[in-house]
Design a protein around this motif. Structure first.
Motif, PDB file in Angstrom:
ATOM      1  N   UNK A 106     -15.988 -11.675 -64.182  1.00  7.41           N
ATOM      2  CA  UNK A 106     -14.906 -13.160 -64.676  1.00  7.41           C
ATOM      3  C   UNK A 106     -13.920 -12.261 -65.834  1.00  7.41           C
ATOM      4  N   UNK A 107     -14.695 -11.291 -66.871  1.00  8.27           N
ATOM      5  CA  UNK A 107     -13.872 -10.756 -67.568  1.00  8.27           C
ATOM      6  C   UNK A 107     -12.576  -9.831 -66.902  1.00  8.27           C
ATOM      7  N   UNK A 108     -12.485  -8.798 -65.874  1.00  2.59           N
ATOM      8  CA  UNK A 108     -11.180  -8.718 -65.268  1.00  2.59           C
ATOM      9  C   UNK A 108     -10.399  -9.188 -65.136  1.00  2.59           C
ATOM     10  N   UNK A 109     -11.014 -10.351 -64.248  1.00  4.47           N
ATOM     11  CA  UNK A 109      -9.697 -11.535 -64.235  1.00  4.47           C
ATOM     12  C   UNK A 109      -9.024 -11.938 -64.700  1.00  4.47           C
ATOM     13  N   UNK A 110     -10.007 -12.306 -65.996  1.00  4.69           N
ATOM     14  CA  UNK A 110      -9.136 -13.155 -67.291  1.00  4.69           C
ATOM     15  C   UNK A 110      -8.316 -12.076 -68.096  1.00  4.69           C
ATOM     16  N   UNK A 111      -8.909  -9.797 -67.499  1.00  3.72           N
ATOM     17  CA  UNK A 111      -7.804  -9.623 -68.331  1.00  3.72           C
ATOM     18  C   UNK A 111      -6.828  -9.528 -67.585  1.00  3.72           C
ATOM     19  N   UNK A 112      -6.321  -9.717 -66.389  1.00  2.00           N
ATOM     20  CA  UNK A 112      -6.109  -9.424 -65.298  1.00  2.00           C
ATOM     21  C   UNK A 112      -4.276 -10.564 -65.810  1.00  2.00           C
ATOM     22  N   UNK A 113      -5.407 -12.669 -65.967  1.00  2.00           N
ATOM     23  CA  UNK A 113      -4.371 -13.274 -66.587  1.00  2.00           C
ATOM     24  C   UNK A 113      -3.641 -13.220 -67.360  1.00  2.00           C
ATOM     25  N   UNK A 114      -4.294 -11.907 -68.037  1.00  2.00           N
ATOM     26  CA  UNK A 114      -3.398 -12.015 -69.867  1.00  2.00           C
ATOM     27  C   UNK A 114      -2.308 -11.141 -69.949  1.00  2.00           C
ATOM     28  N   UNK A 115      -2.112 -10.115 -68.847  1.00  2.00           N
ATOM     29  CA  UNK A 115      -0.851  -9.775 -69.257  1.00  2.00           C
ATOM     30  C   UNK A 115       0.142 -10.155 -67.271  1.00  2.00           C
ATOM     31  N   UNK A 116      -0.377 -10.780 -66.732  1.00  2.00           N
ATOM     32  CA  UNK A 116       0.899 -11.369 -65.939  1.00  2.00           C
ATOM     33  C   UNK A 116       2.293 -11.947 -66.610  1.00  2.00           C
ATOM     34  N   UNK A 117       2.705 -12.115 -65.809  1.00  2.00           N
ATOM     35  CA  UNK A 117       4.056 -12.245 -66.258  1.00  2.00           C
ATOM     36  C   UNK A 117       3.472 -14.461 -66.141  1.00  2.00           C
ATOM     37  N   UNK A 118       4.758 -14.420 -67.031  1.00  2.00           N
ATOM     38  CA  UNK A 118       4.011 -16.589 -67.542  1.00  2.00           C
ATOM     39  C   UNK A 118       4.345 -16.831 -65.635  1.00  2.00           C
ATOM     40  N   UNK A 119       5.811 -16.919 -65.848  1.00  2.00           N
ATOM     41  CA  UNK A 119       6.118 -17.354 -63.965  1.00  2.00           C
ATOM     42  C   UNK A 119       4.667 -17.211 -63.294  1.00  2.00           C
ATOM     43  N   UNK A 120       4.130 -16.370 -63.028  1.00  2.00           N
ATOM     44  CA  UNK A 120       3.245 -16.335 -61.976  1.00  2.00           C
ATOM     45  C   UNK A 120       1.651 -16.746 -62.763  1.00  2.00           C
ATOM     46  N   UNK A 121       1.237 -16.596 -63.940  1.00  2.00           N
ATOM     47  CA  UNK A 121       0.149 -17.441 -64.471  1.00  2.00           C
ATOM     48  C   UNK A 121       0.475 -19.249 -64.288  1.00  2.00           C
ATOM     49  N   UNK A 122       2.104 -19.215 -64.294  1.00  2.00           N
ATOM     50  CA  UNK A 122       1.431 -20.918 -63.756  1.00  2.00           C
ATOM     51  C   UNK A 122       1.895 -21.307 -62.078  1.00  2.00           C
ATOM     52  N   UNK A 123       2.382 -20.427 -61.507  1.00  2.00           N
ATOM     53  CA  UNK A 123       2.542 -20.392 -60.270  1.00  2.00           C
ATOM     54  C   UNK A 123       0.634 -20.711 -59.648  1.00  2.00           C
ATOM     55  N   UNK A 124      -0.246 -19.354 -60.126  1.00  2.00           N
ATOM     56  CA  UNK A 124      -1.415 -19.819 -59.781  1.00  2.00           C
ATOM     57  C   UNK A 124      -2.471 -21.319 -59.949  1.00  2.00           C
TER      58      UNK A 124
END
Length: 292
Positions: free
Chosen positions: A1-19
């Motif tokens: 979970x921690x690597x996935x958490x760090x990935x979401x922290x650096x993703x662009x906001x539009x992609x975060x919201x799409x996912x």
């Protein structure tokens, strides 16, 4: 979970919201309990599913954007509207109780407020309950105690810290539509049904003379950022906070209804707002919901 958490922290906001939108719909489809509660709560407020279906995706966006807000290098863009009521409260020498329901990006409400006003008026104080997972507890503790935010425990000591902050002319933040433990709230109408409601928000304002400011952080489309809407409770309801506790608690519930109706498509309808409170003493039964 921690690597996935760090990935979401650096993703662009539009992609975060799409996912996040996809995750929201998956959760809605996979959990009959969540789906029934979502539909029942929306119906209680007078909304058909077609009117609030966008809230399914927004619930997922709320979860997906948390890593970005807690561990991102910078806050996402956020326009503030209605800041005059905040400036007027501090000009009058008052502390401020910021209130927001589970709507939009409520995590950003306090962060943006602290970014804007903490340098001149001191840190914002919020109540904090650690997560059960040790790694997530560490992340949350760091996120909620940075950038002009002081997180205090959900104990009597934490409440005293909030009173101290208000009397010093600083700000505190609360989500008054949370269901408190038994003995820390009272039954009051919320969208026409009795809901166990915290008394803390009303008590803080009454005991300190603090201004009560309503906050709603609206999530914009396609990851374009957010808009933080601020309004004095007196302006929203047409009356100041009542001096009696029962009336003040009812007013705060009415204020939360007012905010939710501004953008019902972003409210967390799946939240168990009408559940019975958990006992402070785990061996004692929770009180029954009143019939009227």
């Amino acid at each position: 979970m921690q690597p996935l958490f760090r990935l979401f922290a650096v993703m662009p906001l539009w992609l975060v919201h799409a996912v996040g939108a996809l995750l929201g719909w998956l959760a809605f489809a996979a959990s009959p309990t969540y789906r029934r509660r979502f539909l029942a709560n929306a119906a209680q407020a007078g909304y058909r599913f077609a009117q609030v279906r966008a809230a399914v995706a927004h619930a997922g966006r709320m979860v997906a954007e948390a890593p970005r807000l807690w561990q991102g290098d910078a806050l996402p863009p956020c326009e503030v509207r209605g800041a005059d009521c905040v400036e007027q409260a501090w000009a009058a020498g008052k502390g401020i109780v910021f209130l927001t329901p589970h709507i939009g990006c409520f995590e950003l409400s306090v962060q943006e407020g602290a970014r804007r006003w903490a340098p001149a008026h001191g840190s914002f104080t919020i109540l904090y309950r650690p997560a059960r997972q040790p790694w997530l507890a560490r992340v949350m503790e760091g996120a909620r105690s940075r950038g002009g935010i002081q997180a205090v425990p959900t104990t009597l000591h934490g409440v005293r810290q909030m009173i101290k902050a208000l009397r010093a002319g600083r700000a505190v933040g609360l989500l008054p539509d949370q269901v408190p433990p038994e003995g820390l709230g009272q039954w009051a109408p919320f969208f026409g049904r009795q809901a166990y409601t915290m008394t803390l928000a009303a008590r803080l304002a009454q005991q300190t003379g603090a201004a009560v400011i309503l906050a709603r952080c609206e999530r914009l489309v396609r990851g374009r950022g957010y808009v933080l809407h601020l309004q004095a409770l007196e302006s929203a309801l047409g009356a100041p906070l009542a001096p009696t506790l029962d009336a003040a608690v009812l007013q705060i519930n009415q204020a939360m209804e007012f905010l939710i109706r501004q953008s019902p498509e972003q409210y967390l309808w799946g939240y168990a707002r009408y559940k019975r409170p958990r006992p402070l003493n785990p061996s004692a039964p929770a009180p029954a919901e009143p019939s009227a």
